[in-house]
Design a protein around this motif. Structure first.
Motif, PDB file in Angstrom:
ATOM      1  N   VAL A  43       0.854  -1.188   0.000  1.00 50.49           N
ATOM      2  CA  VAL A  43       0.000   0.000   0.000  1.00 50.49           C
ATOM      3  C   VAL A  43       0.890   1.238   0.000  1.00 50.49           C
ATOM      4  O   VAL A  43       1.895   1.290   0.728  1.00 50.49           O
ATOM      5  CB  VAL A  43      -0.919   0.010   1.238  1.00 50.49           C
ATOM      6  N   HIS A  74      -5.021  -0.093   6.146  1.00 49.77           N
ATOM      7  CA  HIS A  74      -5.137  -0.916   4.945  1.00 49.77           C
ATOM      8  C   HIS A  74      -3.977  -1.896   4.785  1.00 49.77           C
ATOM      9  O   HIS A  74      -4.042  -2.782   3.923  1.00 49.77           O
ATOM     10  CB  HIS A  74      -5.281  -0.020   3.713  1.00 49.77           C
ATOM     11  N   ALA A 117      -5.103  -5.572   5.455  1.00 50.02           N
ATOM     12  CA  ALA A 117      -5.957  -6.277   4.498  1.00 50.02           C
ATOM     13  C   ALA A 117      -5.268  -7.566   4.032  1.00 50.02           C
ATOM     14  O   ALA A 117      -4.051  -7.705   4.094  1.00 50.02           O
ATOM     15  CB  ALA A 117      -6.256  -5.383   3.304  1.00 50.02           C
ATOM     16  N   VAL A 157      -7.364   1.642  -4.053  1.00 49.96           N
ATOM     17  CA  VAL A 157      -8.078   0.907  -3.008  1.00 49.96           C
ATOM     18  C   VAL A 157      -9.540   1.337  -3.053  1.00 49.96           C
ATOM     19  O   VAL A 157      -9.860   2.500  -2.776  1.00 49.96           O
ATOM     20  CB  VAL A 157      -7.487   1.181  -1.617  1.00 49.96           C
ATOM     21  N   SER A 211     -11.858   3.110   0.286  1.00 51.28           N
ATOM     22  CA  SER A 211     -10.881   3.079   1.381  1.00 51.28           C
ATOM     23  C   SER A 211     -11.350   3.870   2.598  1.00 51.28           C
ATOM     24  O   SER A 211     -11.195   3.433   3.740  1.00 51.28           O
ATOM     25  CB  SER A 211      -9.528   3.612   0.902  1.00 51.28           C
ATOM     26  N   GLN A 231     -14.332   2.018   4.404  1.00 49.80           N
ATOM     27  CA  GLN A 231     -13.889   0.857   5.183  1.00 49.80           C
ATOM     28  C   GLN A 231     -13.302   1.296   6.524  1.00 49.80           C
ATOM     29  O   GLN A 231     -13.594   0.717   7.567  1.00 49.80           O
ATOM     30  CB  GLN A 231     -12.838   0.074   4.402  1.00 49.80           C
ATOM     31  N   TYR A 232     -12.473   2.326   6.476  1.00 48.56           N
ATOM     32  CA  TYR A 232     -11.829   2.823   7.693  1.00 48.56           C
ATOM     33  C   TYR A 232     -12.853   3.432   8.648  1.00 48.56           C
ATOM     34  O   TYR A 232     -12.847   3.153   9.860  1.00 48.56           O
ATOM     35  CB  TYR A 232     -10.774   3.860   7.296  1.00 48.56           C
TER      36      TYR A 232
END
Length: 828
Positions: free
Chosen positions: A420, A461, A464, A526, A529, A532-533
């Motif tokens: 990442v 991330h 993941a 991503v 992103s 998700q966070y």
């Protein structure tokens, strides 16, 4: 008595000089290193030698043969695959039936071997280790011994926080044949990391003997040059070939020196050299056999190997030139240039500082081979500094450097791994990130690009599936003209020193993996992103409880990218939020001043009647709070408040804290029935410990809050949300908790300490603390009746840090001043 010379090393740190030459055969004043070792053994009556060989063994066998030409008897033991230092010696056990000596074939030394052997005999030891004192012990294995010489313990490749002595393992041992019972066959076994610790654990007699004399591990290119200088300065007793025609000037047979040549000694000129009129040979220069130096050439502080050609008006300073290299008219080589064997450099080419050219390569006429990676000019002692790789944007930290660092990182990972990558909003970070993506792809690594993102989002991330690590690039908080490149592991924590050293070795050697076109890495974004966070953040708190409290909050995002994610979360909490600087801005980041921003938040909290205020730094990692009275919390107070609240319901039984934290923090935790795990002071060390299953909370004294259940790394946004959650759960005001927080008396002082004296300082302090309770977690922490003192060498600067806590401000000041005084006395 027999000796074993270990001559199997590849000398990778000496490349390109050792690219096609085994390290023991590299010349020191025109004689292979191993010849000087044979001379030393002969001088102490040791004439039977077993040589262990592995890398390019025929080069060593062909030169030394059976040893008769050198006045000794030599046999050889070959390694088919690497066996380690002990394994290679075991390979020769058939020749070693009595007490024997082991020495490396690639060191420069004149220590008293007879005294070392006698010490071994007198103590009836199974193993005796030759010890030497060095100025900088970081790259060696430190040996800590008792007063009777018996070994207490070993520290392999320590950090400055583990340097309790400047006495190191020289790699010279006197051993009994019984040692082979402790060395497994046909597997890699090392003396210092495997055999000797096992002997200590079994209670066997292992002793150390501090050797008198000169010792240098000629393991790097700079050490190679330094070894020549020390020989010419007569710091070490070795035989220099040739005739000493004037003080410090040695000339071999068949040398031709024209009228008008200037020689400023000390210097060595090998057999059959030719120096044309107008040539100037400066101090600390060594010419190998058969070197030709044309008119008006200038060489100083350089080593030129045999049969090299130095053309007209060539200027060479601080350079190493390999065998049979050809430098044509007007070439200029600056400090630190290294040319491998048979390199051709065309007319008027310029090789700038620290350039390496590998064997058999060609540099075209008029080319400027330039590198602006001037680490030493900025005082850095290694590629990695505190937190990552740092340098002036587009000066030290160029796209070329960034690509090479990324390629080194990619090489340290498996092919087809995924990394990442993120940056802040600055143009410098954007430019360098693109170069790093190219480097990663070239090494066969795929990239998930977060584009502009905060550090915690990047760390998040990392966790993941299929992600092997991350890189983020940002302007340095300490210098707005500098960029820092930070590396994270697959758990989102800073990579540890071991991984840093691996990347640095690959970078320094330029030992990169370059994949086939079909295996070049890919680039993807991503998806979702931020969502998700944000969703993961929500799951760390009781959203309903926080919403019911209807907090009124002032938040300053400090122009950082945390502003991208927080509004979505805060909207679900029903909070009334007054936002300051809610957008990413490079200009704003460059002018960021924590105290000014905190004062602004405090004023807004008082004016608006908010429940609390928060300042999140541009990286998104550091949190600063303001209570409902408009008081800016100190970092100590922030920590105490968090500890008081999280101990209501800690997820785990342990809190991780750096050794610099006040005793009051431990008292809060322990009074609630939990344990404190003390850690090293570095962020990477704290994050590593925070990832342990038992740890439910971790923090430092710089506003770094870690909630391991969410992410074992600093996250200011997560810290702020958890504070709201905890306040709602207890139904208390922040100011009430601040009022209850203990007062502490903690001081921090720095003492300027030259690099070469840091080891001596730490060793002496350990000796002075005999009888007191001492912690050696990071540096030396000494407990006194009135408090404690921590002494810790700085890993980047010539500084020693002193932290002192006392029962009163006077006690803390007394302790701090006392240890500062001790250190300064040691430096006189």
């Amino acid at each position: 008595m027999k000796a074993v010379i270990m001559a199997g090393g590849e000398g990778t740190r000496l490349r390109p000089l050792t690219s096609n030459t085994p390290k023991p055969m590299l010349p020191l004043v025109n004689r292979p290193m191993m010849e000087h070792i044979i001379d030393l053994l002969k001088a102490h009556g040791i004439n039977e030698i077993v040589v262990t060989v592995a890398f390019m063994p025929n080069a060593i066998r062909n030169h030394f043969g059976d040893g008769s030409e050198f006045g000794v008897k030599m046999t050889y033991a070959s390694e088919e695959h690497p066996l380690g230092t002990a394994g290679s010696v075991r390979n020769a056990m058939g020749e070693l039936t009595e007490t024997f000596l082991v020495i490396s074939g690639d060191v420069l030394t004149d220590i008293d071997l007879s005294a070392l052997v006698q010490s071994h005999v007198d103590r009836q030891a199974l193993a005796t280790i030759g010890l030497v004192r060095v100025e900088d012990p970081l790259e060696y294995g430190i040996v800590i011994s008792n007063e009777d010489g018996s070994i207490e313990r070993f520290l392999e490749k320590p950090t400055w926080g583990q340097v309790f002595s400047d006495t190191i393992n020289s790699g010279i041992y006197v051993l009994e044949p019984e040692i082979f019972d402790w060395i497994a066959a046909d597997v890699p076994v090392d003396f210092s990391s495997d055999v000797f610790p096992a002997l200590l654990e079994a209670g066997k007699p292992v002793f150390g003997s501090v050797a008198e004399g000169y010792w240098e591990d000629v393991g790097t290119l700079s050490a190679y040059l330094r070894a020549h200088k020390d020989i010419l300065d007569a710091k070490v007793s070795v035989r220099i070939p040739g005739f000493e025609v004037s003080t410090g000037v040695f000339i071999g047979e068949g040398v031709e020196i024209n009228h008008g040549v200037v020689i400023n000694g000390p210097a060595v000129i090998g057999d059959n050299c030719f120096l044309e009129s107008g040539a100037e040979l400066g101090e600390y220069s060594v010419l190998g056999d058969g070197v030709r130096m044309r008119r008006d050439g200038h060489i100083e502080r350089s080593v030129i190997h045999e049969n090299a050609y130095i053309g007209e008006s060539v200027m060479i300073r601080g350079t190493l030139v390999g065998r049979a290299s050809d430098l044509r008219r007007g070439v200029r080589c600056e400090e630190g240039v290294v040319l491998g064997d048979e390199v051709f450099v065309g007319e008027n080419a310029v090789l700038s500082s620290e350039i390496k050219v590998y064997p058999f390569k060609t540099v075209e006429a008029g080319a400027v081979v330039n590198s602006s990676v001037i680490w030493e000019s900025r005082g850095a002692r290694s590629l990695f500094g505190n937190g990552g790789v740092t340098g002036l944007a587009n000066v030290d930290m160029t796209p070329e450097l960034a690509a090479k660092v990324a390629l080194a990182f990619a090489t340290s990972l498996k092919k087809d791994a995924t990394v990442v990558v993120s940056r802040d909003s600055s143009r410098a970070a954007r430019m360098l990130k693109r170069a790093m993506i190219a480097g990663l792809n070239a090494g066969g690594v795929n990239v998930l690009d977060l584009e502009t993102a905060s550090v915690p989002l990047t760390r998040f991330h990392c966790r993941a599936t299929l992600v092997s690590g991350a890189i983020t690039l940002r302007l340095s908080a300490d210098d707005p003209d500098s960029v820092i490149i930070r590396f994270f592991d697959r758990g989102g924590s800073d990579i540890l020193e071991e991984q840093q050293r691996k990347i640095e070795r690959l970078f320094t050697r330029e030992d990169f993996r370059r994949v086939r076109p079909a295996d070049i890495g890919d680039i993807d974004l991503v998806p979702r992103s931020l969502e998700q966070y944000a969703l993961a953040l929500e799951h760390t708190i009781d959203v309903k409880a926080v919403a019911a409290r209807r907090f009124k909050v002032v938040i300053d995002y400090s122009y950082g990218s945390t502003s991208f994610v927080m509004p979505n979360v805060l909207a679900k909490l029903g909070a009334e939020v007054l936002v300051v600087n809610p957008f990413a801005s490079t200009k704003g980041t460059l002018g960021f001043d924590r105290d000014e921003h905190a004062a602004q938040v405090a004023a807004l909290v008082k004016a608006s009647g908010a429940d609390l205020g928060a300042l999140i730094d541009p990286s998104g990692e550091q949190l600063l709070l303001v209570d409902d009275n408009g008081t800016v919390l100190s970092f100590d107070q922030l920590l105490f408040v968090f500890l008081d609240l999280v101990c209501d319901n800690l997820l785990g039984d342990t809190v991780a804290l750096p050794v610099t934290v006040s005793r009051a923090a431990a008292e809060i935790v322990e009074s609630r029935g939990y344990k404190v795990l003390w850690t090293k002071t570095s962020a990477a060390a704290l994050m590593e410990e925070a990832d342990a299953p038992a740890v439910g909370f971790a923090a430092n004294l710089e506003g770094g809050i870690i909630l391991p259940g969410f992410l074992p790394a600093f996250d200011a946004a997560a810290g702020l949300l958890k504070m709201l959650d905890l306040l709602a759960g207890r139904d208390v005001k922040l100011s009430e908790l601040v009022a209850q927080a203990p007062s502490v008396h903690l001081l921090h002082e720095q003492v300027i300490t030259p690099w070469e004296q840091k080891g001596t300082v730490m060793r002496t302090l350990v000796e002075q603390t005999h009888g007191r309770e001492v912690d050696l977690i990071d540096g030396i922490k000494v407990h006194h009746d009135s408090g404690w003192v921590l002494v810790l060498p700085d890993p980047e600067e010539p500084i020693t840090h002193i932290w002192a806590e006392g029962d009163s401000a006077g006690d803390a000041r007394t302790l701090s001043q006392e240890y500062a005084r001790r250190i300064r006395q040691m430096l006189k």
